[in-house]
Design a protein around this motif. Structure first.
Motif, PDB file in Angstrom:
ATOM      1  N   SER A  14       0.820  -1.213   0.000  1.00  0.00           N
ATOM      2  CA  SER A  14       0.000   0.000   0.000  1.00  0.00           C
ATOM      3  C   SER A  14       0.857   1.267   0.000  1.00  0.00           C
ATOM      4  CB  SER A  14      -0.890  -0.012   1.240  1.00  0.00           C
ATOM      5  OG  SER A  14      -1.357   1.275   1.519  1.00  0.00           O
ATOM      6  N   PRO A  15       0.398   2.300  -0.713  1.00  0.00           N
ATOM      7  CA  PRO A  15       1.131   3.575  -0.667  1.00  0.00           C
ATOM      8  C   PRO A  15       1.170   4.158   0.746  1.00  0.00           C
ATOM      9  CG  PRO A  15      -0.942   3.821  -1.878  1.00  0.00           C
ATOM     10  CD  PRO A  15      -0.750   2.361  -1.621  1.00  0.00           C
ATOM     11  N   ALA A  16       0.160   3.824   1.553  1.00  0.00           N
ATOM     12  CA  ALA A  16       0.165   4.304   2.935  1.00  0.00           C
ATOM     13  C   ALA A  16       1.394   3.768   3.678  1.00  0.00           C
ATOM     14  CB  ALA A  16      -1.107   3.870   3.645  1.00  0.00           C
ATOM     15  N   ARG A  17       1.926   2.626   3.239  1.00  0.00           N
ATOM     16  CA  ARG A  17       3.115   2.036   3.853  1.00  0.00           C
ATOM     17  C   ARG A  17       4.402   2.559   3.200  1.00  0.00           C
ATOM     18  NH1 ARG A  17       6.504   0.701   6.902  1.00  0.00           N
ATOM     19  NH2 ARG A  17       7.419  -1.352   7.237  1.00  0.00           N
ATOM     20  N   PHE A  18       4.440   2.618   1.854  1.00  0.00           N
ATOM     21  CA  PHE A  18       5.730   2.921   1.233  1.00  0.00           C
ATOM     22  C   PHE A  18       5.987   4.405   0.958  1.00  0.00           C
ATOM     23  CE2 PHE A  18       3.287   1.796  -2.694  1.00  0.00           C
ATOM     24  CZ  PHE A  18       3.583   2.885  -3.498  1.00  0.00           C
ATOM     25  N   ILE A  19       4.929   5.219   0.875  1.00  0.00           N
ATOM     26  CA  ILE A  19       5.177   6.656   0.647  1.00  0.00           C
ATOM     27  C   ILE A  19       5.950   7.273   1.832  1.00  0.00           C
ATOM     28  CG2 ILE A  19       4.076   8.946   0.386  1.00  0.00           C
ATOM     29  CD1 ILE A  19       3.957   7.427  -2.232  1.00  0.00           C
ATOM     30  N   PRO A  20       5.543   6.986   3.081  1.00  0.00           N
ATOM     31  CA  PRO A  20       6.313   7.538   4.210  1.00  0.00           C
ATOM     32  C   PRO A  20       7.779   7.098   4.211  1.00  0.00           C
ATOM     33  CG  PRO A  20       4.198   6.717   4.969  1.00  0.00           C
ATOM     34  CD  PRO A  20       4.323   6.287   3.538  1.00  0.00           C
ATOM     35  N   ILE A  21       8.038   5.865   3.744  1.00  0.00           N
ATOM     36  CA  ILE A  21       9.421   5.393   3.678  1.00  0.00           C
ATOM     37  C   ILE A  21      10.186   6.154   2.598  1.00  0.00           C
ATOM     38  CG2 ILE A  21      10.832   3.406   3.004  1.00  0.00           C
ATOM     39  CD1 ILE A  21       8.778   1.707   4.589  1.00  0.00           C
ATOM     40  N   ALA A  22       9.536   6.356   1.468  1.00  0.00           N
ATOM     41  CA  ALA A  22      10.160   7.136   0.398  1.00  0.00           C
ATOM     42  C   ALA A  22      10.422   8.566   0.861  1.00  0.00           C
ATOM     43  CB  ALA A  22       9.262   7.128  -0.836  1.00  0.00           C
ATOM     44  N   GLU A  23       9.499   9.092   1.661  1.00  0.00           N
ATOM     45  CA  GLU A  23       9.636  10.477   2.135  1.00  0.00           C
ATOM     46  C   GLU A  23      10.814  10.652   3.086  1.00  0.00           C
ATOM     47  OE1 GLU A  23       5.700  11.218   3.662  1.00  0.00           O
ATOM     48  OE2 GLU A  23       5.128  12.347   1.871  1.00  0.00           O
ATOM     49  N   LYS A  24      11.143   9.554   3.799  1.00  0.00           N
ATOM     50  CA  LYS A  24      12.257   9.647   4.741  1.00  0.00           C
ATOM     51  C   LYS A  24      13.604   9.560   4.026  1.00  0.00           C
ATOM     52  CE  LYS A  24       9.970   7.439   8.434  1.00  0.00           C
ATOM     53  NZ  LYS A  24       9.838   6.049   8.796  1.00  0.00           N
ATOM     54  N   SER A  25      13.597   9.116   2.780  1.00  0.00           N
ATOM     55  CA  SER A  25      14.847   9.018   2.030  1.00  0.00           C
ATOM     56  C   SER A  25      14.762   9.973   0.831  1.00  0.00           C
ATOM     57  CB  SER A  25      15.040   7.577   1.558  1.00  0.00           C
ATOM     58  OG  SER A  25      14.058   7.269   0.596  1.00  0.00           O
ATOM     59  N   ASP A  26      15.732   9.844  -0.058  1.00  0.00           N
ATOM     60  CA  ASP A  26      15.708  10.696  -1.244  1.00  0.00           C
ATOM     61  C   ASP A  26      14.784  10.122  -2.320  1.00  0.00           C
ATOM     62  OD1 ASP A  26      17.380   8.491  -1.349  1.00  0.00           O
ATOM     63  OD2 ASP A  26      18.549   9.334  -3.005  1.00  0.00           O
ATOM     64  N   LEU A  27      14.185   8.968  -2.042  1.00  0.00           N
ATOM     65  CA  LEU A  27      13.413   8.260  -3.072  1.00  0.00           C
ATOM     66  C   LEU A  27      12.146   8.973  -3.514  1.00  0.00           C
ATOM     67  CD1 LEU A  27      13.706   4.563  -1.911  1.00  0.00           C
ATOM     68  CD2 LEU A  27      14.420   5.494  -4.117  1.00  0.00           C
ATOM     69  N   ILE A  28      11.599   9.810  -2.652  1.00  0.00           N
ATOM     70  CA  ILE A  28      10.306  10.412  -2.969  1.00  0.00           C
ATOM     71  C   ILE A  28      10.368  11.255  -4.250  1.00  0.00           C
ATOM     72  CG2 ILE A  28      10.578  12.440  -1.440  1.00  0.00           C
ATOM     73  CD1 ILE A  28       7.295  10.504  -2.151  1.00  0.00           C
ATOM     74  N   THR A  29      11.477  11.946  -4.441  1.00  0.00           N
ATOM     75  CA  THR A  29      11.625  12.780  -5.640  1.00  0.00           C
ATOM     76  C   THR A  29      11.524  11.914  -6.881  1.00  0.00           C
ATOM     77  OG1 THR A  29      13.227  13.953  -4.307  1.00  0.00           O
ATOM     78  CG2 THR A  29      13.062  14.620  -6.600  1.00  0.00           C
ATOM     79  N   GLU A  30      12.271  10.810  -6.867  1.00  0.00           N
ATOM     80  CA  GLU A  30      12.273   9.906  -8.009  1.00  0.00           C
ATOM     81  C   GLU A  30      10.892   9.278  -8.222  1.00  0.00           C
ATOM     82  OE1 GLU A  30      15.249   6.490  -9.212  1.00  0.00           O
ATOM     83  OE2 GLU A  30      15.981   7.653  -7.494  1.00  0.00           O
ATOM     84  N   LEU A  31      10.274   8.927  -7.115  1.00  0.00           N
ATOM     85  CA  LEU A  31       8.957   8.305  -7.165  1.00  0.00           C
ATOM     86  C   LEU A  31       7.931   9.252  -7.791  1.00  0.00           C
ATOM     87  CD1 LEU A  31       8.512   5.489  -5.897  1.00  0.00           C
ATOM     88  CD2 LEU A  31       7.271   6.633  -4.075  1.00  0.00           C
ATOM     89  N   SER A  32       7.961  10.500  -7.356  1.00  0.00           N
ATOM     90  CA  SER A  32       7.014  11.478  -7.883  1.00  0.00           C
ATOM     91  C   SER A  32       7.273  11.754  -9.362  1.00  0.00           C
ATOM     92  CB  SER A  32       7.099  12.773  -7.087  1.00  0.00           C
ATOM     93  OG  SER A  32       6.750  12.504  -5.752  1.00  0.00           O
TER      94      SER A  32
END
Ligand code: C2E
Ligand code: MG
Ligand code: MG
Ligand code: MG
Length: 282
Positions: free
Chosen positions: A74-92
């Motif tokens: 679920s995004p509810a699980r992995f979005i917060p993890i991405a947000e804590k790292s640099d991954l969120i930029t790539e994900l978005s």
């Protein structure tokens, strides 16, 4: 003995925390691989006109991660993890690329979708921001500003106000509409409604859940609708699951409805079939 069991509880708590951190790290690594192994895709949840619930007026793109070992995460699980790292930029940036690619593909087969909104994280407003990558993807797939809308939460407006302000005005200048998501659940500040060029206000599911049985939720929704109307914002209720909630929202002048009652998030192919049916019928 009380002391003893207290100490055990503390140890258990520490172990739980440690396990959790380890799992987060593992998920972060898996997410990094997911980006290169095409494990991410978008689903599309239709939105309908409250006055005419047969009429499709928009959709929200929602990210899905299919992990070969763990299944759907679920995004509810992995979005917060991405947000804590640099991954969120790539994900978005991936979300933006997938969405523009899809819109281009539909256009290529003669299908026209109503505007589709996508979610960005407050963290996306750091660094280069979301706008540059978005403009590149739009140009590559010939997507115009009126085909898209951006959803963000109130925390984005608070955390990095200067850069956010800049980015938001840049997006708005291109003609991309902005929606405020999960309204009323974060650190709301009414000044945001006045300061930012918003087009839409989304009423959070947690308030919609209480319609028809919780007077306080009803009061919050009524006040949110009145405020949105005063500011000239379109309103969308999310998480509408019952006929009674729909009737309440219609009666109180909400503009749009999103929720399992009318449609769940759909695979791209199913959403495409819906677009095809609509076009064939007109
Ligand atoms: P959100 O933006 O508030 O999205 C609405 C969520 O409510 C979606 O969950 C949707 O499937 C769910 N929903 C809609 N109608 C109903 C209903 O009637 N009943 C129930 N039980 N649920 C309903 P989903 O897809 O699991 O996404 C959860 C959250 O994850 C989203 O909340 C959003 O904050 C975040 N998210 C999802 N995709 C993305 C993305 O591409 N980027 C970012 N940054 N966040 C995303
Ligand atoms: Mg959203
Ligand atoms: Mg929402
Ligand atoms: Mg929500």
């Amino acid at each position: 003995r009380a002391k003893e069991s207290g100490r055990n509880r503390l140890r258990l708590y520490e172990l739980g925390l440690y396990e959790r951190l380890r799992e987060d790290r593992a998920l972060e690594e898996a997410l990094r691989r997911a980006l290169t192994h095409q494990e991410l895709r978008l689903m599309y949840q239709p939105q309908f006109d409250a006055r005419d619930p047969d009429r499709l007026v928009g959709a929200e793109a929602l990210l899905r991660w299919e992990n070969p070992e763990k299944g759907t995460i679920s995004p509810a699980r992995f979005i917060p993890i991405a947000e804590k790292s640099d991954l969120i930029t790539e994900l978005s940036q991936r979300v933006v690329a997938l969405l523009c690619e899809q819109l281009g593909a539909w256009r290529a087969v003669g299908l026209f979708s109503p505007p589709i909104s996508f979610n960005v994280s407050p963290k996306d407003f750091r660094g280069e921001g979301v706008a540059s990558g978005l403009f590149r993807s739009m140009a590559r797939h010939d997507v115009t500003a009126d085909q898209l809308q951006i959803e963000f939460t109130e925390s984005a407006l608070i955390e990095h106000s200067d850069i956010v302000n800049q980015e938001i005005h840049r997006l708005n200048a291109e003609g991309i509409e902005l929606a405020i998501d999960d309204f009323g659940t974060g650190h709301s500040s009414l000044v945001n409604l006045k300061r930012f060029p918003l087009a839409e206000l989304k009423i959070d599911k947690s308030f919609v859940d209480g319609l028809c049985d919780n007077e306080r939720d009803e009061a919050i929704v009524r006040a949110s609708l009145a405020m949105a109307q005063a500011f000239g914002l379109r309103t969308v209720a999310e998480g509408v699951e019952s006929q009674q909630q729909l009737a309440w929202l219609q009666e109180h002048g909400c503009d749009r409805i999103q929720g399992f009652l009318l449609a769940r998030p759909l695979e791209a192919s199913s959403f495409q079939a819906m677009l095809r049916d609509i076009q064939n019928a007109t």
